[in-house]
Scaffold this motif. Structure first.
Motif, PDB file in Angstrom:
ATOM      1  N   TRP A 107       1.011  -1.208  -0.005  1.00 28.92           N
ATOM      2  CA  TRP A 107      -0.066   0.115   0.078  1.00 28.92           C
ATOM      3  C   TRP A 107       0.805   1.166  -0.086  1.00 28.92           C
ATOM      4  O   TRP A 107       1.694   1.476   0.994  1.00 28.92           O
ATOM      5  N   LYS A 108       0.677   2.243  -0.843  1.00 26.41           N
ATOM      6  CA  LYS A 108       1.546   3.222  -1.152  1.00 26.41           C
ATOM      7  C   LYS A 108       0.480   4.442  -1.407  1.00 26.41           C
ATOM      8  O   LYS A 108      -0.344   4.299  -2.510  1.00 26.41           O
ATOM      9  N   GLY A 109       0.357   5.628  -0.782  1.00 27.20           N
ATOM     10  CA  GLY A 109      -0.492   6.610  -1.014  1.00 27.20           C
ATOM     11  C   GLY A 109      -1.962   6.100  -0.867  1.00 27.20           C
ATOM     12  O   GLY A 109      -2.313   5.514  -0.026  1.00 27.20           O
ATOM     13  N   ASN A 110      -2.888   6.209  -1.878  1.00 22.95           N
ATOM     14  CA  ASN A 110      -4.365   5.578  -1.743  1.00 22.95           C
ATOM     15  C   ASN A 110      -4.234   4.576  -2.690  1.00 22.95           C
ATOM     16  O   ASN A 110      -5.451   4.251  -3.166  1.00 22.95           O
ATOM     17  N   GLY A 111      -3.469   3.839  -3.065  1.00 25.70           N
ATOM     18  CA  GLY A 111      -3.563   2.692  -4.012  1.00 25.70           C
ATOM     19  C   GLY A 111      -2.492   1.568  -3.540  1.00 25.70           C
ATOM     20  O   GLY A 111      -1.791   1.641  -2.671  1.00 25.70           O
ATOM     21  N   VAL A 112      -2.492   0.466  -4.408  1.00 26.26           N
ATOM     22  CA  VAL A 112      -1.684  -0.646  -4.211  1.00 26.26           C
ATOM     23  C   VAL A 112      -0.710  -0.828  -5.416  1.00 26.26           C
ATOM     24  O   VAL A 112      -0.973  -0.297  -6.402  1.00 26.26           O
ATOM     25  N   ILE A 113       0.688  -0.919  -5.079  1.00 21.10           N
ATOM     26  CA  ILE A 113       1.525  -0.845  -6.030  1.00 21.10           C
ATOM     27  C   ILE A 113       2.310  -2.205  -5.950  1.00 21.10           C
ATOM     28  O   ILE A 113       2.017  -3.075  -5.239  1.00 21.10           O
ATOM     29  N   GLU A 114       3.224  -2.377  -7.259  1.00 21.05           N
ATOM     30  CA  GLU A 114       3.909  -3.756  -7.247  1.00 21.05           C
ATOM     31  C   GLU A 114       5.445  -3.622  -6.731  1.00 21.05           C
ATOM     32  O   GLU A 114       5.901  -2.466  -6.286  1.00 21.05           O
ATOM     33  N   TRP A 115       6.131  -4.614  -6.597  1.00 21.60           N
ATOM     34  CA  TRP A 115       7.432  -4.494  -5.856  1.00 21.60           C
ATOM     35  C   TRP A 115       8.399  -3.752  -6.652  1.00 21.60           C
ATOM     36  O   TRP A 115       9.310  -2.729  -6.379  1.00 21.60           O
ATOM     37  N   GLU A 116       8.167  -3.600  -7.917  1.00 21.71           N
ATOM     38  CA  GLU A 116       9.079  -3.034  -8.645  1.00 21.71           C
ATOM     39  C   GLU A 116       8.931  -1.206  -8.814  1.00 21.71           C
ATOM     40  O   GLU A 116       9.767  -0.707  -9.164  1.00 21.71           O
ATOM     41  N   ASP A 117       7.672  -0.948  -8.302  1.00 21.81           N
ATOM     42  CA  ASP A 117       7.454   0.435  -8.081  1.00 21.81           C
ATOM     43  C   ASP A 117       7.824   0.952  -6.765  1.00 21.81           C
ATOM     44  O   ASP A 117       7.848   2.148  -6.412  1.00 21.81           O
ATOM     45  N   ILE A 118       8.563   0.257  -5.833  1.00 23.54           N
ATOM     46  CA  ILE A 118       9.043   0.661  -4.662  1.00 23.54           C
ATOM     47  C   ILE A 118      10.204   1.743  -4.792  1.00 23.54           C
ATOM     48  O   ILE A 118      10.473   2.503  -3.995  1.00 23.54           O
ATOM     49  N   ALA A 119      11.231   1.504  -6.000  1.00 21.04           N
ATOM     50  CA  ALA A 119      12.468   2.174  -6.032  1.00 21.04           C
ATOM     51  C   ALA A 119      12.531   2.428  -7.730  1.00 21.04           C
ATOM     52  O   ALA A 119      12.116   1.702  -8.525  1.00 21.04           O
ATOM     53  N   PRO A 120      13.415   3.361  -8.079  1.00 18.14           N
ATOM     54  CA  PRO A 120      13.470   3.552  -9.382  1.00 18.14           C
ATOM     55  C   PRO A 120      14.149   2.238 -10.108  1.00 18.14           C
ATOM     56  O   PRO A 120      15.043   1.757  -9.233  1.00 18.14           O
TER      57      PRO A 120
END
Length: 454
Positions: A258-271
């Motif tokens: 969970w990040k912000g108001n949604g769900v992200i993937e592991w690949e979105d955690i860092a550049p």
């Protein structure tokens, strides 16, 4: 209460000192930190001996060992004293939300036999038991099966045999089966000021399991199965119980991030350029990222290994989770009323009286604030499971004529005492019984049949 042997010996020594006409002094030695009797001199008056002996008995009777505190037996209509009960943690594996009961698979203790044979730790919530989920008040019905929980438990109240004995080896299931507090990982750590700082994330891509596709030709990492490790260290105020050292948790594609108001993937955690790659393993180091986690079962559960079911990556996502659960909590309480215990009933004749109740703790502050002097309220009799009868008919309206606030109230109590003038008392409005109270402008509905006492 059974006293330790050393206290019994002190009592005997007190009697001997009286017979010998000796004065008994209690001295606390810095070397051992224990109480020693000393015969100082003779010839002291009989009354001094009696006084010393009485003081000694009081000391003995009021001394609680750690074992006494853990084995405190609660009363359904009285809040337990502080620092009593035992800490127990495990995964929620069964639940009866109507009667506020459930079962935990206890945390692993490296014992293969216990993990293989132990029954679930079945429990009941005490009437004043408090539940937290995602940092907000909750009910058992709000908590999904598979959620890792932390709790404070007591031995069953005297004469209470509603929890059946374990089906497996009894030595593997604690006798403390009545809970005053249950919290998920999010609530447990956040409410005590502890969070987790990510040290590193290691993701292994690809899978040999059937039904899982390999990495596609376009190199889209987000569509590939992944298993990995999340290494964290605790930050903030360290908790007294449970996990408080560097830990490595299992993660995979099914972990919700969970990040912000949604769900992200592991690949979105860092550049993309922050990741390092070796064979089919990608790694990233995030030494300053503070998170909260929600844990669940992992294959090596018996060895105290956990899988991360949910990871709240930033403060915004954590506040949003708490906000959503608070709304669920408010809707539930507005339709059912706040639970309380009857402290006293002042009869005024002709069926009238003043009912004095203490609201249970763990509710949203906004609900408590709605009760003010001169507020019109409705009282309903309830059972120890907090179920009520047909609230549309089995209730009485009243008026709050006074409100008292108790400082440093014990766990389970809100510290708010309402004095309610009622024109017609019901049988259920007796000292030590339970009620639900609501404001007259709250929703007035007929609850589902399974929630009503028949």
């Amino acid at each position: 209460m059974k006293l330790p042997l050393k206290f019994k010996l002190l009592r005997i020594l007190g009697v001997i000192s009286r017979i010998l006409n000796c004065r008994l002094f209690l001295v606390l030695t810095s070397e051992r930190g224990v109480v020693h009797p000393f015969q100082i001199f003779t010839g002291i008056s009989f009354y001094c001996h009696v006084l010393n002996f009485v003081l000694l008995c009081i000391l003995v009777e009021t001394s609680f060992s750690a074992e006494n505190q853990k084995d405190y037996i609660p009363k359904l209509n009285e809040f337990p004293p502080p620092d009593t009960g035992v800490y127990i943690a495990g995964e929620l594996v069964m639940v009866d939300p109507i009667n506020r009961r459930g079962g935990l698979r206890l945390d692993g203790d490296f014992n293969d036999d216990r993990y293989d044979k132990a029954s679930a730790h079945r429990f009941a919530m005490l009437p004043y038991g408090i539940i937290w989920y995602h940092g907000a008040p909750a009910e058992l019905r709000d908590i999904p099966i598979g959620t890792h929980l932390h709790g404070r438990f007591y031995l069953p109240p005297e004469g209470n045999m509603t929890i059946p004995p374990p089906e497996g080896p009894p030595q593997y299931v604690p006798k403390h089966n009545h809970a005053i507090l249950l919290e998920d990982d999010f609530s447990f750590y956040q409410r005590r000021g502890q969070a987790w700082n990510i040290l590193s994330i290691e993701l292994r891509y690809g899978s040999s399991k059937e039904g899982f596709p390999g990495l596609n030709e376009n190199g889209d990492w987000r569509k590939a199965p992944v298993e990995g490790k999340l290494k964290v260290i605790p930050v903030g105020h360290m908790v007294k119980d449970e996990l408080k050292n560097e830990r490595t948790f299992e993660v995979d594609r099914f972990t919700r991030i969970w990040k912000g108001n949604g769900v992200i993937e592991w690949e979105d955690i860092a550049p993309e350029n922050a990741w390092t790659m070796k064979d089919n393993v990608r790694s990233v180091f995030l030494a300053t990222q503070v998170v909260q986690v929600g844990l669940t079962w992992a294959p090596e559960w018996k060895n105290r290994q956990f899988h991360v079911a949910d990871l709240w990556f930033d403060e915004e996502s954590r506040k949003l989770a708490t906000k959503h659960q608070t709304r669920v909590h408010l809707r539930y309480q507005l339709h059912r009323g706040l639970a309380a215990v009857v402290e006293q009933v002042n009869h005024q004749g002709l069926g009238k009286g003043i009912v004095i109740i203490t609201l249970f703790g763990g509710m949203d502050d906004g609900l408590y604030d709605d009760f003010q002097i001169s507020s019109a309220v409705t009282l309903c009799a309830a059972e120890e499971t907090l179920r009520t009868y047909w609230r549309n008919h089995d209730n009485k309206e009243g008026l709050i004529i006074d409100i008292k606030h108790v400082e440093s109230s014990p766990l389970g109590s809100s510290g708010i005492q309402l004095h309610i003038q009622v024109d017609e008392l019901l049988e259920g409005f007796r000292r030590g019984r339970f009620v639900r109270v609501d404001r007259t402008h709250w929703p007035r509905v007929k609850l589902p049949p399974e929630e009503r006492v028949r």
